[in-house]
Design a protein around this motif. Sequence first.
Motif, mmCIF file in Angstrom:
data_model
loop_
_atom_site.group_PDB
_atom_site.id
_atom_site.type_symbol
_atom_site.label_atom_id
_atom_site.label_comp_id
_atom_site.label_asym_id
_atom_site.label_seq_id
_atom_site.Cartn_x
_atom_site.Cartn_y
_atom_site.Cartn_z
ATOM 1 N N ALA A 171 23.115 23.257 22.185
ATOM 2 C CA ALA A 171 23.117 24.628 22.696
ATOM 3 C C ALA A 171 21.794 25.331 22.396
ATOM 4 N N LEU A 172 21.249 25.092 21.191
ATOM 5 C CA LEU A 172 19.955 25.697 20.854
ATOM 6 C C LEU A 172 18.848 25.153 21.750
ATOM 7 N N GLY A 173 18.870 23.845 22.026
ATOM 8 C CA GLY A 173 17.879 23.273 22.935
ATOM 9 C C GLY A 173 17.982 23.859 24.336
ATOM 10 N N TYR A 174 19.203 24.093 24.793
ATOM 11 C CA TYR A 174 19.412 24.708 26.107
ATOM 12 C C TYR A 174 18.871 26.134 26.132
ATOM 13 N N TRP A 175 19.013 26.851 25.008
ATOM 14 C CA TRP A 175 18.531 28.228 24.945
ATOM 15 C C TRP A 175 17.010 28.290 24.826
ATOM 16 N N VAL A 176 16.405 27.336 24.120
ATOM 17 C CA VAL A 176 14.958 27.344 23.904
ATOM 18 C C VAL A 176 14.208 26.842 25.138
ATOM 19 N N LEU A 177 14.850 26.049 25.960
ATOM 20 C CA LEU A 177 14.175 25.406 27.091
ATOM 21 C C LEU A 177 13.413 26.382 27.987
ATOM 22 N N PRO A 178 13.985 27.518 28.412
ATOM 23 C CA PRO A 178 13.197 28.423 29.280
ATOM 24 C C PRO A 178 11.912 28.909 28.632
#
Length: 311
Positions: A171-178
Amino acid sequence: MANWLDPARSASADDAGPAVAAPQEAPVKKRRLAWLRPPAISEDGRMTLVDHFRELRYRVIMIVVLILIGMAVTAFFYNDLYEFLLRPYLRAVQELNRSRPDQQVMVVNAGVAAPMTLAIKIVAIAGTVVSSPFWLYQIWAFIVPGLLAKERRWTLGFIGAGVPLFLSGVALGYWVLPKGLVVLLGFTPQNSPVANMVEMVPFLTFMIQIMLVFGVAFLLPVVIVALDFAGVITGAQLAAVRSYSIVGIFIFAAVASPSTDPISMLALAVPMSVLYVVAEIICRVNDRRRAGRLAAAEAAEVESGTGTAGD
């Protein structure tokens, strides 16, 4: 009739007296699709090498079947999954357009077969995630016969802690991606006539890599605590190398993060450092409990030896 035709057989039959019918063994009933079923485990839990391979074959087949079922279920939600995976890119483009309104960014499917390839990848990833509790149980069922009761409790505890940590990292990777995409796409000079064209299939691979790296990295405390429970390391040793470990974590975050931007590196390294300290605290508490149990056991042995000598 056969004895009358064979005199030797007739004589031996007369000497032997009346024939006694030999007990017939009950025929072994074969199970249907027996080659797909796991072998029966004996009461003592021992299995031959061939049975282990049969068990492994059964578990692998079950995992594949479960993932295929998950893919069939998630295929009905393909449009929602497509929008979910495209959302980080859209957020990155919106943020980039605020600072650089003239910069052109577009996402494309390159090739005739690219949409189908993208659909298969999305459904395969979603099916694997959805069916993960079931195929994780298959892995657990394959390992558990060789574990002791105490080790089974530990393994269940580690799995119970590892799954939420892994999902938190994803979930953190998904949030940091943008934020990482904004940094990477921002290297194109402002007011440049060059447009940034992002292909969907490589973008999906890039996105999955980031989320997996974050998810696996968040399993660090589980590995550390497991090594402490096994007696390989101690909390004091972790404290002695804490500064070196944190430096190594930052180096790992810089190398393992596919986006290579400082935001993603810090977003990965800082939580890993915090989790390392948390794991160190848990190991110290466990070491104290272990030392207390050993001291109590030694005291009980001394008392038992003193009582025996006094008698």
